[in-house]
Write an enzyme that holds these catalytic residues in place. Structure first.
Site, short mmCIF file in Angstrom:
data_model
loop_
_atom_site.label_atom_id
_atom_site.label_comp_id
_atom_site.label_asym_id
_atom_site.label_seq_id
_atom_site.Cartn_x
_atom_site.Cartn_y
_atom_site.Cartn_z
N GLY A 183 34.40 30.68 39.36
CA GLY A 183 33.21 30.35 40.14
C GLY A 183 33.14 28.88 40.49
O GLY A 183 32.74 28.50 41.61
N ASP A 222 39.88 25.06 32.64
CA ASP A 222 39.29 26.37 32.35
C ASP A 222 40.41 27.38 32.15
O ASP A 222 40.96 27.91 33.10
CB ASP A 222 38.37 26.81 33.48
CG ASP A 222 37.60 28.09 33.13
OD1 ASP A 222 38.05 28.83 32.23
OD2 ASP A 222 36.55 28.34 33.76
N HIS A 275 41.12 34.72 34.75
CA HIS A 275 41.56 34.19 36.04
C HIS A 275 43.08 34.20 36.20
O HIS A 275 43.58 33.70 37.21
CB HIS A 275 41.02 32.77 36.22
CG HIS A 275 39.55 32.66 35.99
ND1 HIS A 275 38.63 33.27 36.81
CD2 HIS A 275 38.83 32.07 34.99
CE1 HIS A 275 37.40 33.03 36.35
NE2 HIS A 275 37.50 32.31 35.26
N ILE A 281 40.13 37.25 38.89
CA ILE A 281 39.19 36.70 39.86
C ILE A 281 39.31 35.18 39.90
O ILE A 281 39.86 34.56 38.99
CB ILE A 281 37.75 37.10 39.53
CG1 ILE A 281 37.30 36.48 38.19
CG2 ILE A 281 37.59 38.62 39.50
CD1 ILE A 281 35.83 36.72 37.87
#
Length: 284
Positions: free
Chosen positions: A210, A187, A192, A207
């Protein structure tokens, strides 16, 4: 253009051949924070090739995560990606995932739900090898502004948090570099890693993924309640309700039942802000 649910559901599945080996599994586990302490026998189950087992959540990144959102290119799905949120994730494993393997993975739109002001697209990814089915992944994609097309509202998977105290509560600190390591499993979203990109998205810093929180939570449940034995896990689902940042701490509360562990995950430093909800681990 609006979602054409009939066209999306009728489309032929997309097919891809994927492969992985122990290095992919080890990298994924390290991205979840495994290996601390490095010589702990319980951690070596996730990091040392001679003892390696595979967390079922690895299914979300197998093949470098290429099929996680494969169904978004299906006929009838023409949406603004800026309006797309990853709302939930579920995985069911049909047998333990091998440390090294090859599989054929198919991706399709399994359902399209009309929530009024939004649509929920369920993208299903199934993998099988020469011995049969391996896993089924369902990613729930929330698309703002795409509801109101007259479709079914879909089921509600909300879970009521037990009124009693959790059977176990554990805390897992997110390393400062954890998102940088996790993204190597496939990802590459700059949200991120790149502070400037994160600021454009409304965050003061990058962040955590998830799906990294998703994997960290499954590892915590496995270690705390299942004797560290990943082969006991049969299914795992969650709903994403908030974000966490590298450097913060996940507070993971667990309630045990008949072959089930219900879980809530919050950000400890931010007054237990919700991160994962409606989270359930099924096991033997």
């Amino acid at each position: 253009m609006p979602i054409d649910a009939s066209a999306a559901l009728a489309a032929e599945p997309r097919r891809a051949e994927i492969g992985w080996d122990h290095k992919d599994v080890q990298l994924y586990h390290l991205g979840l924070g495994a290996g601390i302490p490095a010589t702990d026998p319980d951690e070596l189950r996730y990091t040392l090739e001679s003892r390696l087992q595979v967390l079922p959540s690895f299914a979300t990144v197998a093949g470098a995560g290429t099929a996680a959102f494969g169904g978004m290119g299906a006929p009838g799905i023409d949406v603004d990606l800026a309006a797309v949120l990853h709302g939930g994730q579920a995985v069911r494993v049909h047998r333990p995932i091998p440390v090294t393997g090859r599989a054929v993975q198919t991706s399709k739109v399994a359902a399209v739900h009309d929530k009024g002001k939004a649509a929920v697209i369920v993208l299903r990814t199934e993998a099988r090898d020469d011995d049969g089915p391996l896993w089924t992944n369902d990613a729930e994609i929330f698309v703002r502004g795409e509801g109101g097309f007259g479709g079914e509202r879909g089921p509600s998977d909300r879970l009521t948090v037990p009124e009693r105290a959790p059977d176990r509560t554990v805390e897992r600190r997110i390393r400062e570099d954890q998102a940088l390591l996790y993204r190597l499993s496939g990802d590459w979203n700059p949200l991120h890693a790149d502070p400037a990109f994160a600021e454009l998205a409304g965050f003061d810093r990058p962040i955590l993924h998830g799906l990294c929180t998703y994997g960290m939570t499954l590892k915590a449940v496995t270690d705390a309640l299942l004797d560290g034995d990943v082969s006991r896990i049969t299914a795992y689902r969650t709903r994403f309700t908030g974000v966490v940042f590298p450097g913060e701490t996940l507070r993971i509360r667990m309630w045990t039942g008949d072959g089930r562990v219900q879980v809530t995950v919050t950000a400890a430093e931010r007054d237990d802000a919700p991160v994962l909800a409606d989270t359930l681990v099924e096991h033997s």
